[in-house]
Design an enzyme around this catalytic site. Sequence first.
Site, mmCIF file in Angstrom:
data_model
loop_
_atom_site.group_PDB
_atom_site.id
_atom_site.type_symbol
_atom_site.label_atom_id
_atom_site.label_comp_id
_atom_site.label_asym_id
_atom_site.label_seq_id
_atom_site.Cartn_x
_atom_site.Cartn_y
_atom_site.Cartn_z
ATOM 1 N N GLY A 40 39.461 -4.703 42.304
ATOM 2 C CA GLY A 40 40.911 -4.539 42.169
ATOM 3 C C GLY A 40 41.374 -3.588 43.170
ATOM 4 N N LEU A 43 47.051 0.100 42.215
ATOM 5 C CA LEU A 43 47.150 1.769 42.477
ATOM 6 C C LEU A 43 45.915 2.424 42.151
ATOM 7 C CD1 LEU A 43 50.415 2.375 41.014
ATOM 8 C CD2 LEU A 43 49.881 2.269 43.340
ATOM 9 N N ARG A 331 60.638 1.691 22.371
ATOM 10 C CA ARG A 331 60.398 0.218 22.427
ATOM 11 C C ARG A 331 59.612 -0.464 21.244
ATOM 12 N NH1 ARG A 331 57.282 0.774 28.490
ATOM 13 N NH2 ARG A 331 59.138 1.231 29.594
ATOM 14 N N LEU A 442 51.958 4.178 36.504
ATOM 15 C CA LEU A 442 51.763 4.431 37.777
ATOM 16 C C LEU A 442 51.109 5.718 38.248
ATOM 17 C CD1 LEU A 442 55.087 3.289 39.122
ATOM 18 C CD2 LEU A 442 53.134 1.771 39.020
#
Lengths: 638, 250
Positions: A40, A43, A331, A442
């Site tokens: 992968g 980030l 949310r 992130l």
Amino acid sequence: MKLDSKIPEGPIAEKWDNHRFSSKLVNPANKRKFNIIVVGSGLAGGAAAATLGELGYNVDCFCYQDTPRRAHSIAAQGGINAAKNYQNDGDSIHRLFYDTVKGGDFRSREANVHRLAQISVNIIDQCVAQGVPFAREYGGLLANRSFGGAQVSRTFYARGQTGQQLLLGAYSSLSRQIAAGQVKMHTRHEMLDLIVVDGHAKGIITRNLANGEHRAWTADAVLLCTGGYGNAYYLSTNAVGCNVTAAFRAYRQGAGFANPCYTQIHPTCIPVSGDHQSKLTLMSESLRNDGRVWVPLDRENCDKDPNDIEEELRDYYLERKYPSFGNLAPRDISSRSAKEACDDGRGVGQGGRGVYLDFGDAISRLGESTIRERYGNLFQMYERITGENAYKRPMRIYPAIHYTMGGLWVDYNLMTTVPGCFALGEANFSDHGANRLGASALMQGLSDGYFVIPYTIGDYLASTGAGVLSPDSPEVKESLDKVKGRIDQLTSIKGKRSARSYHKKLGQIMWEYAGMARNEKGLNKAIGEIQDLRDDFNKELMVPGSGDRLNVELERAGRVKDFLDFGELLCRDALERKESCGGHFREEFQTAEGEATRDDENFAHAAVWEYQGREKIPKRHKEELYFDNVKLAVRSYK
Amino acid sequence: MNLTLKVWRQSGPKDSGQFETHLIEEVSEDSSFLEMMDQLNEQLLENGIEPIAFDHDCREGICGMCSLTINGFAHGPEDSTTTCQLHMRKFNDGDIITIEPFRARAFPVVRDLVVDRSSFDKIIQAGGFISARTGSAPDGNAIPIPKEDADKAMDAAACIGCGACVASCKNASAMLFTSAKAGHLNLLPQGQAEKDARVLNMVKTMDESGFGNCRNYGECSAACPKDISLDYIAKLNRDHAKAKIKNLFS
């Protein structure tokens, strides 16, 4: 399966320092004797590969895309949190730590979260040094915005493209190491198995997607930075290629999988427009600052033009149910409320799965130009996808799968239960508990890649010593044969149904029974239906062409096969977690007003699943979670 | 809507390739161009035909992986739009649509509509970075950067590396791509130390990778889904000339 979290001794604020000091180091001259595989290039993976290469290790990095710069971290819009306190508004490492533990509904590991908060400040410095063009104030200093779940302004951003800019920063560092020969990059490669010898991870098997070649790669350690599993639901905000295969293969080889039922559903996505839909698009949550959410009070008005529905015939359900938070309810709560309204037959748009997000009031109060200034790009994106003008007609939105908090279980060193196999970023489970706060994904990916793994991997390598498996060893050959056998099996079924049709069906089952609200009956039903679907897949799948060249159907079939197995695991986890917490809402466990009821007595633990072999139910283990620094409390938004 | 598609098929890098014509019916005008391609592939599968290979991933216009030339335009006829964000309501019932890969010598076809853009990675590896060792960074606010500079750097940094600029240029020049990255880094104080080496190495690698020369046609910027400005090409030319002259006298 032994779950030793290896949380260091000492007060919470000193644990990471103590740990860095007590970890073994690898002598600079010895680093080049070690080979590390990074799977992968987002980030977490990009940052890890670049940093480990820079330290002198030999790194092989793999991604399925045509270049490492395309990993799905790139799509993150909002920003990245850091406890810099540049705004002088009372932020601190402890506050970021506290907000994250609370936001995760008390289902994360305190020590990991505190380390994340500590490292957050270094991340911003590092990214600025790389040339990430963060937003600036007129005085030239870094700008911040505020985000959900926090009362301070600690989010750094680069327009609506923060993920892109951070990823390109990591990609540029990675590119520098590729040029220096420290990292070998393998694009269009998909990991199909983990090689485990004497209980240690010693390499991977890949398929070169461009030419179909299978190959074994051996190394001293394997890092899985392969993202989340949101695509188990078929429709999600993930990239179409995102998949669970690498993590699932590690699970099959003995790595424990933690909390698969923790999935995050984002309330503001563009609704499904038809059967052709291949993915869902997120609209930034910031829209809820000025938009009012409503559905018609009466079912018969659902097909009417929304502008013709009078004010008193509208139900602004969030404002009604949560007067103090209103349209800015968190949310999970606003997602569930949208579902309730639609289940009640009051949804709007295609298939009745949508609610209005209305800017009418904001436009008449502030003027269209102000709204255009604030959200112009989002309105344009909405127009492109739906063909509707949201300045004239309310937007239609609906919740969608967005992020997965569950993942491979890791200890404080980010090592899975298979020694030598590490998991970073969204692929692991550790930092977000049952719910992730905005602008924290992130942060975690970069923290793991730049600042955690370079220390913790040294400790592992120094204790095991260098010793890469020979590519001719029987274990390698066995893994390779196994993978080839699986590929041959897929191409030889020669049935009539495409892999996509199974994926779609799986997605429908998952969304219906393991989506925003779950219950025992539905989950049991889902498990049965998934098993039937899997049987059908094994009999009726069609993959045309052969495996010895680029074959997109074969790639898809392999991923769908793993999702079919994984979907069942997710449902089992949801079934066993008899409480509601964060993104996991069990209808049996709610208050009279419909609020989630957590059960700290019996479920303040991470559930870790151990594979027991085909046809056997996996074993559920527990890692008890302790809250010594943040007091367990009920989240309330009334 | 019903459409006639003329799609490029090429079984591998060495095959010469040809167009194939397919009819597709009942395409929803709400579907994206790539969803229409998905529908076509499902239709081919039903007839036991191998689907058409094309690159795609995020499908929200940011990863830069999708790369189709539609009716002669890179990413199709709509301005500032990637292929994945192009929707079928921009087409009409009965249209004949031609679909080709991004064509350039430096982007060899892998299969069907999939091309190899690794030459872009090589350009970045040659100098598209600031050497900042992990852990060595000063405080983020140590160097104030005027907002205007940061904004200009961000405009350039918005490049998604899709290659539409190359596919649209009749010389297949990669100047817009290269100048966007060089411009982003050269505009920032952190990027000054390596500025000269950066532009010299990136341009050299670009030339060696088989991209053509820039003649300021401007097709690249017109086709760019992120509207990267031609100004960055001018800036790269200036920075490159300065670096060369400095080299001459050093």
